[in-house]
Enzyme design. Structure first.
Site, PDB file in Angstrom:
ATOM      1  N   LEU A 270       0.847  -1.190   0.000  1.00  0.00           N
ATOM      2  CA  LEU A 270       0.000   0.000   0.000  1.00  0.00           C
ATOM      3  C   LEU A 270       0.879   1.235   0.000  1.00  0.00           C
ATOM      4  CD1 LEU A 270      -2.761   1.509   0.579  1.00  0.00           C
ATOM      5  CD2 LEU A 270      -2.284   1.103   2.995  1.00  0.00           C
ATOM      6  N   SER A 271       0.580   2.205  -0.862  1.00  0.00           N
ATOM      7  CA  SER A 271       1.283   3.483  -0.923  1.00  0.00           C
ATOM      8  C   SER A 271       2.760   3.253  -1.274  1.00  0.00           C
ATOM      9  CB  SER A 271       1.107   4.249   0.390  1.00  0.00           C
ATOM     10  OG  SER A 271       1.555   5.587   0.280  1.00  0.00           O
TER      11      SER A 271
END
Length: 596
Positions: A270-271
């Protein structure tokens, strides 16, 4: 939980040169690691450290003696913080609807420090092995931390999908994390999370240089910003190192012939972690990975603007957008009070010759010229209120220029003059890994007047737009982080992004990477989710609840999808723009609201 230290020979850790050369020749080396093994059963577990869903919705757990927390207490605090820093345990985040339990998953953990070539400082890796791991159908999820978070920074994405299903999970902090060096106590962080003075028997996750005379005694060295290693350039290699550590540890512990050839390996992030798994998929010449899921990835495709470029521009101009009091009142976390500071920024930009008129519309036009879309600019109040751009710009500039804690560019420094002993002891567990918080301050020496941040932010921008030696060095370091969008194999890749992401806008990251990866023959599917932004944790905040859906459930469903595709039961599928339906304020989000 009785930890033990064991020496293990881990063969096959790929050591490759730093940089963005996708064809770099890799060599193999046998590396001896100290592995810390802990057991987690009987009131403790892998997924929630025994806190379960009720504990996650409560206040953070506290150590018995805050001045000397035990490794077990620090682990419990770190897992709680890693969950609550990502997941919104509110009805808007799915509590009481799609999220009704966090099951207890007993098992063991294996932690170690590993290195990559040319890096001075080690990287943390941690394998979670559930007791019901299925050796006949082995599965491993590789999960790099989001942002600059610590070792459990991806648990909310990987843990609830993998661990209850009997898959092991191996985490990495990507060479960033929370192994801070505290000059006031002259301590770093040992493998077990406790603060330890250098020179003893325990290895440290990060040991900074000595403090020069007449410098800040309360200074704090942060690994991502101050290690000198430019860890972002090696994100993909960190993921592959973690995968190899996980596979070899599984083989050693289970006395089985487990390898990448017979173990399903899915990388999910994520990210920043999403960018890391995509980079790993590009570098995976040895076929360690079988599938990849990237949510809101911070990835820079060829020709696309990198985070440092658009972040430093947004840092200057986005506050001016808030001078439009009517517009700011409609933004998430918008507050009319922000309009006054917005007017100050507009005036600063005009005085500096960066804007022709002190109007929010003029600043918006500047950002639109750089490629910002309306959906991303709607998050301006979030970015400004949380001081995100300054934290990103100052820390990343220091990392790119290889600066230590006493020579950060543009007059910035991290210091903790008022941090309590309890806060210092808990940094490893409680801090996000970059930026101010938990008693740590990000200070700047260039600012004065009412718009005190302007001079420092303008300096950060000039490091990108200027022509001096520092600008050239920074551009070279940023270029070393650029992706190739050329996948190493035919593995299925799913990318998910929120259409309203204002921190890592899809127009700068996922869209160009997906387009180029597909043009290069990659097996890629892309979901763009309407009414979704970057921070699930904000969903319960006033002015935010009822407007957005969380992205974590899409990550879980994407892992279902790639897993089924590997089984041959489904195709990866076409790209989708998903029309979600955020739950009304106070009502729990349901699976059917996600538009899946």
């Amino acid at each position: 939980m009785q930890p033990k230290l064991s020496a293990a020979i881990l063969a096959g850790l790929l050591l490759t040169a730093c940089g963005s050369d996708q064809d770099a020749v890799s060599e193999r080396q046998v590396v001896e690691l100290d592995i810390r093994t802990t057991e987690h059963r009987d009131g403790d577990d892998l997924l929630t450290a025994g806190l379960d869903l009720e504990g996650m919705t409560a206040a953070p757990p506290q150590p018995t003696d805050p001045s000397a927390p035990t490794p077990e207490e620090l682990r419990r605090m770190a897992i709680h913080k890693s969950w609550t820093g990502i997941q919104s345990f509110t009805p808007a985040g799915g509590l009481g609807g799609l999220l009704d339990e966090l099951p207890s998953v007993p098992g063991r953990e294996f932690q170690a420090f590993v290195t990559v070539a040319d890096a001075v400082h080690p990287v943390r890796v941690l394998l979670q092995l559930p007791d019901d791991f299925d050796s006949d159908s082995p599965c491993l999820v590789v999960a790099p931390a989001s942002g600059s978070r610590g070792i459990y920074g991806a648990i909310a994405l990987a843990g609830p999908w993998a661990l209850p299903a009997g898959c092991a999970v191996v985490y990495t902090d990507k060479g960033a994390g929370t192994d801070f060096y505290d000059y006031s106590t002259e301590t770093g962080v040992a493998l077990d999370g406790t603060r330890t003075a250098p020179g003893g028997t325990a290895d440290l996750g990060f040991r900074a240089d000595e403090r020069p005379e007449d410098t800040d005694e309360a200074a704090v060295a942060i690994k991502h910003a101050h290690s000198g290693d430019n860890p972002e350039a090696d994100w993909g290699r960190h993921v592959l190192r973690a995968a190899e550590f996980g596979l070899r540890t599984l083989a050693d512990e289970l006395d089985g012939d487990l390898s990448a050839d017979n173990t399903r390996v899915i990388a999910a992030g994520l990210s920043n972690g999403g960018g890391a798994v995509l980079r790993a998929a590009e570098l995976d010449k040895d076929g360690l990975l079988d599938a990849v899921v990237a949510v809101s990835p911070n990835v820079t495709a060829p020709g696309a603007p990198p985070l440092y470029d658009y972040a430093t521009a947004a840092a200057l101009y986005q506050p001016c957008l808030l001078a439009d009091i009517e517009a700011v009142g409609e933004m998430p976390l918008g507050n009319p009070v922000l309009a006054a500071s917005g007017e100050l920024r507009c005036a600063s930009l005009v005085r500096a010759g960066l804007l022709d008129e002190a109007e929010a519309a003029a600043a918006r036009a500047k950002l639109e010229e750089l490629g910002f879309e309306d959906a991303a600019l709607s998050q301006s109040a979030v970015n400004v209120a949380l001081d995100l751009w300054r934290s990103v710009g100052a820390s990343y500039a220091s990392a790119y220029l290889g600066r230590g804690p006493f020579e950060m560019p543009c007059g910035y420094a991290y210091s903790a003059p008022d941090a309590t002993p309890a806060q210092r002891q808990a940094w490893w567990a409680m801090h996000s890994g970059v930026g101010p918080g938990e008693g740590i301050e990000l200070t700047g020496s260039l600012g004065d007047g009412q718009d005190a941040h302007f001079a420092g932010l303008r300096c950060l921008r000039q490091l990108w737009s200027g022509r001096g030696s520092e600008a050239r060095q920074l551009h070279e370091a940023v270029e070393a982080t650029r992706a190739s969008a050329r996948l190493a194999g035919t593995l299925p890749v799913m990318v998910i992004h929120g259409a309203d992401d204002g921190l890592i806008p899809a127009a700068f990251s996922s869209r160009p990477w997906v387009e180029q990866a597909r043009d290069n023959g990659g097996n890629v599917a892309y979901w763009e989710v309407e009414d979704a932004q970057h921070f699930d944790v904000l969903l319960g905040a006033p002015g935010v609840a009822g407007r957005y859906v969380p992205l974590l459930p899409y990550g879980w469903r994407a892992m279902d999808r790639v897993n089924d595709a590997l089984d041959g039961s489904v195709q990866l599928g076409d790209d989708r723009v998903i029309d979600s339906d955020p739950a009304p304020v106070g009502e729990p989000l349901r699976w059917e609201d996600l538009g899946l």
